[in-house]
Design a protein around this motif. Structure first.
Motif, PDB file in Angstrom:
ATOM      1  N   VAL A   1      -5.573  -4.126   1.732  1.00  0.00           N
ATOM      2  CA  VAL A   1      -5.601  -4.649   0.359  1.00  0.00           C
ATOM      3  C   VAL A   1      -4.342  -4.245  -0.389  1.00  0.00           C
TER       4      VAL A   1
ATOM      5  N   PHE B   1      -1.640  -3.157  -2.984  1.00  0.00           N
ATOM      6  CA  PHE B   1      -1.508  -3.696  -4.343  1.00  0.00           C
ATOM      7  C   PHE B   1      -1.665  -5.210  -4.340  1.00  0.00           C
TER       8      PHE B   1
ATOM      9  N   LYS C   1      -3.831   1.006  -6.370  1.00  0.00           N
ATOM     10  CA  LYS C   1      -3.818   0.183  -5.152  1.00  0.00           C
ATOM     11  C   LYS C   1      -5.210  -0.377  -4.872  1.00  0.00           C
ATOM     12  N   MET C   2      -5.719  -0.169  -3.686  1.00  0.00           N
ATOM     13  CA  MET C   2      -6.875  -0.883  -3.166  1.00  0.00           C
ATOM     14  C   MET C   2      -8.067  -0.953  -4.128  1.00  0.00           C
ATOM     15  N   LEU C   3      -8.479   0.179  -4.675  1.00  0.00           N
ATOM     16  CA  LEU C   3      -9.701   0.220  -5.465  1.00  0.00           C
ATOM     17  C   LEU C   3      -9.489   0.115  -6.962  1.00  0.00           C
TER      18      LEU C   3
ATOM     19  N   GLU D   1      -9.132  -2.231  -9.147  1.00  0.00           N
ATOM     20  CA  GLU D   1      -9.718  -3.261 -10.007  1.00  0.00           C
ATOM     21  C   GLU D   1     -11.166  -3.576  -9.674  1.00  0.00           C
TER      22      GLU D   1
ATOM     23  N   THR E   1      -6.316   6.357  -0.006  1.00  0.00           N
ATOM     24  CA  THR E   1      -6.954   6.568  -1.316  1.00  0.00           C
ATOM     25  C   THR E   1      -7.955   7.705  -1.316  1.00  0.00           C
TER      26      THR E   1
ATOM     27  N   GLY F   1       0.792  -1.224   0.000  1.00  0.00           N
ATOM     28  CA  GLY F   1       0.000   0.000   0.000  1.00  0.00           C
ATOM     29  C   GLY F   1       0.821   1.269   0.000  1.00  0.00           C
TER      30      GLY F   1
ATOM     31  N   LEU G   1     -10.211  -8.095  -4.369  1.00  0.00           N
ATOM     32  CA  LEU G   1     -11.281  -7.310  -3.760  1.00  0.00           C
ATOM     33  C   LEU G   1     -12.617  -7.473  -4.483  1.00  0.00           C
TER      34      LEU G   1
ATOM     35  N   ARG H   1      -5.409  -6.435  -4.465  1.00  0.00           N
ATOM     36  CA  ARG H   1      -6.416  -5.619  -5.148  1.00  0.00           C
ATOM     37  C   ARG H   1      -7.236  -6.428  -6.144  1.00  0.00           C
TER      38      ARG H   1
END
Length: 478
Positions: free
Chosen positions: A436, A438, A473-475, A477, A215, A92, A444, A441
């Protein structure tokens, strides 16, 4: 294995001369473009996550520095990667192409302790253990207690909603955040959440930022709820012939109304690695061990210890003992906190590869998860050790492998992914406290339904319309 590349949005390359403009607006020496320094700050502890392409590092010394970075980034559409202690294991805090690394670890002051209201206001860079030490003379405690308590910062704990050893009774970071001061993507400073114990004036935006992994905005100050200093606990230790009997003890004790203040599990492999790392005197022949604490009054604590002993013996315990001596408790918890260094020593002696997973399950599903993990060990031939915040169902399997062997590395990645798939199948989540980043991700979307994905993207786009905050990163995909 080829490290995947980031799928962060494409950003226009910045003219390096523009960074001089930013440097002039920051604290002296806050910005550097030295490639070696940037490289040293371009990742956390995660494997298999890209870390290339940052153009500058800003070590913020004040809220104004953070504001100026975000104003500049918005004006030039430059990505920004917020960072603290970089002790995370999900990528992250890793660099992304064209990004400014915005590190807030120098912002580590205790702004104020409010004894009357049992609150403390801190900057994000303060280390969790340093905060605990600061509060001790006041007779107050900040309970969230991650395994990395001596390394991780409060800002990072907020970013991932960290839990840890004591959250089975006392809860996780989210439960202690009273209010946050945040710098938004355009440089605006806003305060989220009231100073009062109750407050429903509008949407609870502060909780939106807890676990958001940088984020949505950058926390520059947090006011945290405190409790009176935690009492010395009674500590029980039980060993078992196998993992399942230990984890069944956890499920049965909790189902019977047990209220431990700490409930930790270590499998046989972990016990052997700990003994190899230090002189802990643990039973290396046992298949599993539980450490259970209660911090009730002595009468209730004795009753809890008696109940725990009965449950553990019914589940096949090899040995059960307990103590009210603080030094015994401290020695056991010290051993538990040394598990990651012990794992690192083992990994370095066996090819250097380790993937630490972080799935959280309903407690009743934990014994079956243990069986499925045994099947993965057998089918893969890899060493998979397990520790857990067992009272919460938060499982931390570690997959060890030879990182110089491409086939074995790929197998380890497959096992890591299968652990997450099994966790979801058993009603759990892909991450209980590590985030989460990278690393997870792509998983998720497997956990979130279509409505949840739509809501989360709407929030992200509203607060960060240029997509500059921790992209890829987290969001990325969902």
């Amino acid at each position: 294995m080829t490290t995947p590349t980031s799928t962060a949005p494409d950003f226009t390359a910045l003219d390096p001369a523009d960074l001089d403009e930013l440097a002039a607006r920051l604290s002296p020496g806050a910005l550097t473009t030295d490639p070696d320094v940037i490289d040293a700050h371009s990742s956390d502890e995660a494997l298999f996550c890209p870390r290339e392409g940052a153009i500058a590092l800003v070590r913020a010394a004040s809220a104004e520095d953070v504001q100026e970075v975000m104003r500049f980034a918005s004006a030039h559409r430059v990505p920004v990667v917020p960072q603290g202690a970089r002790s995370g294991i999900s990528g992250g805090a890793n660099a992304s192409p064209g990004a400014i690394l915005l590190n807030v670890s120098k912002m580590k002051d205790v702004v104020a302790v409010n004894e009357a209201e049992r609150l403390v206001t801190v900057q994000p860079g303060i280390i969790n253990q340093d905060l605990k030490d600061h509060l001790a003379p006041f007779g107050l405690s900040y309970p969230p207690d991650p395994g990395s308590v001596a390394l991780s910062s409060i800002g990072g704990n907020i970013a991932t909603n960290a839990g840890g050893l004591c959250c089975v009774k006392y809860g996780v970071t989210r439960d202690y955040v009273r209010s946050l001061k945040v710098v938004l993507a355009d440089g605006t400073i806003t305060t989220l959440g009231p100073q009062t114990a109750k407050g429903v004036a509008g949407l609870d935006m502060r909780q939106l930022f807890v676990g958001s992994e940088g984020t949505l905005g950058i926390v520059i100050e947090a006011t945290l709820r405190l409790v009176p200093a935690l009492p010395d606990p009674f500590t029980a230790i039980a060993t078992f012939p196998d993992e399942r009997s230990g984890l069944q003890t956890v499920a049965d004790f909790m189902a019977g109304g047990g209220v431990p203040s700490l409930f930790e599990f270590l499998d046989g492999a972990s016990l052997r690695m700990l003994n190899d790392f230090g002189d802990f005197g643990l039973d290396g022949d046992a298949g599993a061990m539980l450490i259970m604490q209660v911090d009730d009054n002595p009468t209730d604590a004795e009753a809890a210890m008696s109940t725990f002993t009965e449950v553990a013996q019914r589940c096949g315990a090899l040995d059960v003992a307990y103590s009210d001596d603080p030094s015994d408790s401290a020695a056991l918890i010290t051993a538990r906190r040394m598990i990651q260094p012990a794992y690192e020593k083992f990994a370095n002696a066996h090819g250097g590869g380790q993937l630490l997973d972080d799935v959280c399950l309903p407690r009743t599903a934990v014994p079956e998860f243990c069986d499925r993990l045994a099947e993965l060990r057998s089918s893969s031939g890899l060493e998979i050790a397990l520790v857990a915040h067992a009272g919460d169902g938060n499982m931390h399997p570690s997959v060890f492998f030879d990182s110089s062997d491409a086939a074995e590395t790929e197998k380890a990645e497959d096992v890591f992914a299968e652990i997450m798939r099994v966790g979801l199948e058993l009603g759990g989540t892909i991450t209980g406290e590590h985030g989460v980043g990278f690393l997870k991700r792509a998983w998720l979307p497997n956990e979130l339904d279509e409505g949840s994905r739509r809501i989360q993207l709407a929030v992200k786009n509203a607060l960060d319309p240029l997509g500059i905050l921790n992209p890829g990163k987290m969001l990325a995909e969902i």
